[in-house]
Every structure is written in C-alpha cells, then in structure tokens.
Design a protein around this motif. Structure first.
Motif, mmCIF file in Angstrom:
data_model
loop_
_atom_site.group_PDB
_atom_site.id
_atom_site.type_symbol
_atom_site.label_atom_id
_atom_site.label_comp_id
_atom_site.label_asym_id
_atom_site.label_seq_id
_atom_site.Cartn_x
_atom_site.Cartn_y
_atom_site.Cartn_z
ATOM 1 N N SER A 255 94.803 -2.120 36.152
ATOM 2 C CA SER A 255 93.162 -1.948 35.961
ATOM 3 C C SER A 255 92.727 -0.827 37.314
ATOM 4 O O SER A 255 91.335 -0.131 36.404
ATOM 5 C CB SER A 255 92.875 -3.586 36.574
ATOM 6 O OG SER A 255 94.257 -4.679 35.658
ATOM 7 N N LYS B 46 99.330 -5.797 37.941
ATOM 8 C CA LYS B 46 98.609 -4.722 37.539
ATOM 9 C C LYS B 46 97.007 -5.294 38.015
ATOM 10 O O LYS B 46 96.285 -4.225 36.902
ATOM 11 C CB LYS B 46 98.187 -6.916 36.715
ATOM 12 C CG LYS B 46 99.690 -7.505 35.698
ATOM 13 C CD LYS B 46 99.691 -8.568 36.074
ATOM 14 C CE LYS B 46 100.527 -8.757 34.274
ATOM 15 N NZ LYS B 46 100.142 -10.059 33.532
ATOM 16 N N SER C 95 95.194 -5.299 30.442
ATOM 17 C CA SER C 95 96.410 -5.409 31.904
ATOM 18 C C SER C 95 96.407 -6.483 32.857
ATOM 19 O O SER C 95 97.474 -7.049 33.344
ATOM 20 C CB SER C 95 95.682 -3.732 33.161
ATOM 21 O OG SER C 95 96.290 -4.313 34.273
ATOM 22 N N ILE D 238 91.339 -2.972 31.218
ATOM 23 C CA ILE D 238 91.199 -4.088 32.170
ATOM 24 C C ILE D 238 91.793 -5.273 31.539
ATOM 25 O O ILE D 238 92.002 -6.228 32.365
ATOM 26 C CB ILE D 238 89.863 -4.324 33.124
ATOM 27 C CG1 ILE D 238 89.709 -3.198 33.713
ATOM 28 C CG2 ILE D 238 89.863 -5.552 34.049
ATOM 29 C CD1 ILE D 238 88.121 -2.522 34.348
ATOM 30 N N THR E 100 89.776 2.276 36.145
ATOM 31 C CA THR E 100 88.139 2.070 36.892
ATOM 32 C C THR E 100 88.037 3.526 36.833
ATOM 33 O O THR E 100 86.508 4.010 36.926
ATOM 34 C CB THR E 100 88.097 1.103 37.885
ATOM 35 O OG1 THR E 100 88.453 0.111 36.738
ATOM 36 C CG2 THR E 100 86.245 1.330 38.213
#
Length: 671
Positions: free
Chosen positions: A71, A67, A113, A110, A75
């Motif tokens: 994330s 996860k 996730s 984010i 990004t």
C-alpha cells in the motif's frame, strides 16, 4: 537488534525528518512541498512495514505488514509522479479532477492490497517470503509506469530549465533514479523470480534520495527552503548522513565476510575517513588543478584564459577597444549568449550602454539613471548578484524591482565595476548556451575579472582625459602663437586694402585710361590673392581638428608658415633664406600639427634673432643605414643661441626663459 532492523530504523528516522523539514521549513507552502512530504512519509511507511516484517519474523501477522508495504509502495509511486509534475516551483496547476484521476490507481491498489488477497495472498517458504496474488503483475506495471512517467517529466523539465533550477532538478533526478532502480530491483524484480531475502535493502536505499535532497536543500535552497545552519550543525548533519551509513555498512561487511565484528578496527577505519575529510580542503586546490590538467584540459584552459586576460586588460588604454575585449572574452570563454557593459556618465547622471552582444534593450537617451534599482542595489551590495538568487526574495519590494530591472536588461548575472568605493559601471550576462548554472568557480573568476576591468576602465578614462587635455593645450598654444602675430597680420592685411582703396578712388577719374585699368586690375587681383592666402592660412592653423595623417609636400607647408611670420621678419629686417631640396619626397604627416611645430620654431627664431639678422630654412632627404628614408627640416638663425645648461630642459613642459612665454611651444612640438 539485527542488522536489517538497524538499517531500516535509521532509514525510517531520516525519511520522517525530511518530510517534516520540507513541509514546515518554507515561508510559502507550495503543492510541490506537500507532494514531496507525502513521498517521504510514504517511504517512511514502507520502511516501517519492512521493519515490522522482520520484527515479527515467523509470525503470520507479517502478511498484514506485507500488505501495508505494498500500500505504501503504491503511495510512493503516486506521490513521486505528482511531485515530478509540479517540480520546480509548482510549474503545473492540477485541478481537483486531474489530481483525482492521477490518484485513482493508487487508491485502487491500497483498497485491493488491504481488503483482498489479490496482491499478497499468504506466507511463503524458503527464499520466497510470500505467495503473490493475480494482481501482483498489474501492481508491478502500475509502479513501473508511474516511475517512468515521473522520470520523463523531470528529464523534459531539466532540458528546458536553466541556472539554479536546472541544478536542483539534476540532484533530485539522480537521487530519485538510483533509489527507484535499486528499490524496484530488490523489492519487485527479485521477488518475481522467487528471491525475497533482499527485501529489507529496498527501503534502506531511500537514504540515497534523502542524502541528495538534503544536500540540495542546504546548498541550493531546494523548494525555497531557507535553513540557516551554523558550521557545527552542518558538520553534524553531514556526519549523520555520511558516517552513520558508512559505519553500518562496515559492520555488516565484517559480519558477512568474517562472521565477527571488530569494533576497534571499525573505529580506526572511520577515524581515517574522518581525517581524510578534514584535510580534504587543504589538498583540494592542488589535486583539483593536477586532475584538471590531466583529465579536463579544456576546463583548465578556460580558467587560464580568464586569468591571463585579467592581467592583460590593464595594458589596453582605448576605452572602446577595452569594452569590446571584455565582452568578447567573457562571452567566448564562458559560453554566454548575451552580454552588455554599462559605464557611468557623470554629466548625464546615469549609466550608458557602451558595448553589448545580442542584447535588444530599449532605454531612454540618458540610459540607466543612477537611482535605478539595479545600479542602486549593486552599489549597496558591492558584489555580483544572480537574478535567480534574488527571485527567492521577490516578495520583498526592493528585490522585486531589481529583478524586474535585470529582466529588462536580459541579465541573469550583474557584475558591479567598483572603483574607489563607487559604482562606475556594470557587466550584465545572460544564461549560458548549455543552460548550466553559474558555478562558484565562475562567480569567483568573474569577480576577479570585474576588479581588473574596473582598474583598466579607470586607466582608459584617465588616458582619454589626458588626450583631451593635450588637445586643449595644443589649441591654446596655437592660439597664443596667433596672438603673437596679430599686430603684424593686421598690418599685413591693411596695407593691400589701402592700395586697393586708393586705386578705387582714382578709378572714376581715369576710367577711360586702359593702361591704368589693366594696371589696377593686376595690382588689385594680386593684393586680394595675398589677403586670401593669408586668411586661409590663419583659418587652417586656428581651426581645431582631429589628427589626420596624409601625404603632404613639406616645402609648401613651410612656405605657408613663412607667410604668416613675414610681417614680423620685415619689422626686424630679418632675411629669410630658403634652401629647399626640390626633389624631397612627400611625407606622411598631420598637416595641422606639423604647421604648429614649424610656427613654434620660427617664432622662437624670430625672438632670438636681432635686427638685420638671418634665418635659414633647409630641407633635404636622406637614408639611414637600415635603408629607412627620412626628410630633414633644419632651422638656423644668427641669434644668441641656447645656453648649454638649458639644453636638456628645452622640451620640458612649462620651462621658459622668456618673461611672457608659456614654456609649452617646444614641448608640444617635441610630442
């Protein structure tokens, strides 16, 4: 440590280091630097997640790291698009609202996730490392959309850019493209098909981005990062960037294909690569020339053209033709849109525009003053300057004024023309038609051309000075000849005036005498015509004029010169015999110069001929064996002649046997 962990650990270190380098090593921190640092650190986070996944292999905690991986990958997509919109030079100014809208999908994924199982739900089995949730496909579309948008933005900026910015964008674009394509393939498309064993490769591909970015920072000052590196440090960094991945790949390939690692073999292979790198520079020039001749003939011809031109320039002596040749050759061979050539005018104390192509510049009548920032900087640096290089230091007042001066002249590159340590001129070039940067090879060739051009321009200026000096000498000799004839000419003019005056005094008393009136008019008219002819000959002879070739009757020109010396011949009772061939064809000559030749010869004959002597002038036409037609003019006199020991020197400037002679008459006549 397993091979995947080793690769991931190395990639982690270089990404963290690059992020700090970009963020802290710039004087003026920009949003693009921050965006790139976030991109590098997000890539480091993605790599760290992958590292921890393989470190805890078989442990349920790897779902957490999976996860985390998604994330940080989200990004990366946001940071890349943000950087692509700003690069280069913060060209877009995004406000807080726009930035928030750009970051919202990233923030959403984010949260999803980490807080849910909608993207990564559980551990998988076999080749499939994880089971993915219903939002996995939407996350994939988000990544692809942001990456495509970023690449489109960079490509559009690349097409509009010129010079060093264009080169920087090209390096960033290539590095990002290969990293993104390989990473998306191994970590997005393959997992969709159930293949996850190559997930560890995706994060390691960020080394490609790190390599191209690091090279561009060092070579082309990417994002205004100025790093002063000693040679040893440079070699060390290049070894880390090139040799470490090469060593790891070599070890991995041995393990994959031979199921064992021979470290001696690995060391030998790397040593061979190192030696090839060291000796590359020694064989590069010859190999480059051979390859260019074979595969890149046009580029090779371009270099040959400039080289041949630099040698040919020194033979062009006309300044205007030379300047035109310089501008035409540079613009045609290098593909430059605009160019201008300025030369120093010492009298006006500035540089005037001598030749230009498509340059629309408003200058004062005196041109560029010697104290103008650009000439002063070129004199100080004594080398070619590139405007984009100076822009890096535009916060310095001196460089800022130079940049403004170059911008006014539409110059991307200014090349000084140096002679004997002084700036005698400059060549200004705009950007190329293809908007490419001036390469190192271009700059070297332009510098070589500038050296040759400076020599050629000095030669041309000396030649023009010599021509002017010869013109002054000819004029001085012409006036000296007139000075010799002054007394006689005054007498020649005074005699007719005395006759006319006498007749005008008698005219009132004999006004009714028709015969006297007619006789008076005939004599007065003849004497006036004679004075007029004499004055006209004097004026034409003394008047300075540019050489002008026209078809002339040689006999009539000789008659005019005989008229000028007639007083001198009468003083010494010298007989002039004219033996003209009356069917002599017209000849193409400069009338004023041939007059001076005839007058110089006649004056020498008059001085050498005693009283009651004779001077004979003959003209005739003849043909040479090749069929060329000529007119010959021959002067003979009954004087003492020229001693045989002086015959070879009579045309030498300033050679004379006379007490008051200048020694220039026959020299000028010969020329």
């Amino acid at each position: 440590m397993s091979l995947p962990r080793l690769f991931l650990f190395c990639a982690l270190l270089v990404n963290i280091g690059l992020g700090f380098l970009v963020y802290f090593k710039t004087k003026f921190r920009k949003n693009e630097n921050l965006a790139f640092s976030i991109l590098a650190w997000a890539a480091a986070g993605w790599i760290f997640s992958g590292f921890m996944t393989y470190f805890h292999e078989g442990d349920p905690i790897i779902v957490f790291w999976a996860k985390m991986s998604f994330s940080t990958a989200g990004t990366i997509a946001f940071a890349f698009l943000y950087f692509a919109l700003l690069f280069p030079g913060d060209r877009r100014n995004l406000n807080s609202t726009q930035l928030l809208l750009l970051a919202l999908p990233c923030l959403f994924f984010i949260v999803v996730s980490f807080g849910t199982d909608q993207i990564v739900s559980s551990l998988g089995s076999g080749n499939k490392m994880f089971h993915y949730g219903p939002l996995y496909l939407l996350f994939s579309l988000y990544l692809i959309a942001y990456f495509i948008s970023g690449f489109v933005s960079l490509i559009m900026t690349y097409q509009r850019s010129i010079g060093i910015e264009r080169l920087q964008i090209k390096y960033v674009l290539l590095g990002m493209f290969f990293t993104a394509m390989l990473g998306v393939t191994t970590n997005l498309f393959l997992p969709m098909s159930g293949v996850s064993q190559f997930n560890w490769l995706g994060p390691t591909f960020t080394v490609i981005m790190v390599g191209t970015t690091t090279y561009c920072i060092i070579k082309h000052r990417l994002m205004d990062i100025n790093i002063v590196l000693r040679k040893g440090t440079t070699y060390f960094l290049l070894m880390m960037v090139l040799f470490l991945p090469a060593a790891l790949l070599l070890v991995y390939a041995q393990n994959l294909y031979f199921h064992q690692i021979n470290y001696y073999f690995s060391i030998i292979v790397l040593l061979i690569v190192f030696l090839l790198t060291v000796f590359y520079d020694k064989v590069r020039a010859g190999a480059e020339k051979a390859v260019e001749q074979l595969l890149f003939k046009n580029r090779y011809d371009y270099r040959e053209t400039l080289g041949a031109f630099s040698k040919a320039m020194v033979s062009i002596l006309d300044l205007q033709s030379l300047s035109k040749k310089i501008i035409e050759t540079i613009t045609n061979t290098m593909g430059v849109e605009k160019a201008s050539l300025f030369l120093l005018d010492e009298e006006k104390g500035g540089y005037y525009l001598l030749e230009s192509k498509k340059v629309d510049v408003e200058l004062s009548p005196s041109g560029l003053a010697k104290g103008d920032p650009l000439p002063r900087y070129l004199q100080k640096m004594n080398e070619l300057v590139v405007r984009e290089e100076l822009l890096k230091g535009a916060h310095i007042q001196e460089l800022n004024t130079v940049v403004q001066s170059m911008t006014q002249l539409e110059a991307d590159v200014s090349i000084p023309l140096i002679s004997k340590g002084d700036l005698i001129g400059m060549i200004n070039l705009s950007h190329k038609f293809d908007k490419e940067i001036y390469s190192r090879e271009d700059i070297e060739l332009l510098s070589m051309l500038a050296n040759q051009a400076a020599i050629a321009i000095e030669n041309a200026k000396l030649y023009e000075d010599l021509k002017r000096s010869k013109s002054y000498i000819r004029r001085a000799d012409r006036l000296a000849s007139l000075g010799t004839l002054t007394a006689g000419l005054a007498h020649e003019i005074r005699n007719p005036l005395v006759a006319i005056k006498t007749l005008t005094q008698l005219l009132p008393d004999r006004l009714d005498d028709e015969e006297f009136r007619n006789h008076f008019l005939q004599i007065a008219s003849g004497e006036v015509d004679r004075i007029s002819s004499l004055v006209n000959e004097l004026l034409e002879f003394a008047r300075p004029s540019e050489p002008k070739l026209e078809t002339e009757d040689i006999n009539s020109i000789i008659d005019g010169m005989l008229l000028l010396v007639s007083t001198e011949t009468k003083k010494k009772f010298i007989q002039i015999v004219k033996e003209y061939t009356h069917d002599v064809p017209p000849v193409t000559v400069d009338r004023e110069q041939i007059k001076q030749v005839f007058l110089n010869v006649l004056l020498n004959a008059l001085e050498a001929t005693p009283e009651n002597g004779m001077i004979t002038v003959k003209t005739r036409s003849f043909s040479k064996p090749g069929g060329e037609h000529y007119v010959q003019v021959e002067f003979t006199d009954t004087g003492c002649g020229i001693p045989s020991e002086y015959l070879e020197d009579i045309f030498t400037p300033f050679f004379t046997t006379k007490m008051k002679g200048s020694g220039l008459g026959l020299s000028i006549s010969s020329q």
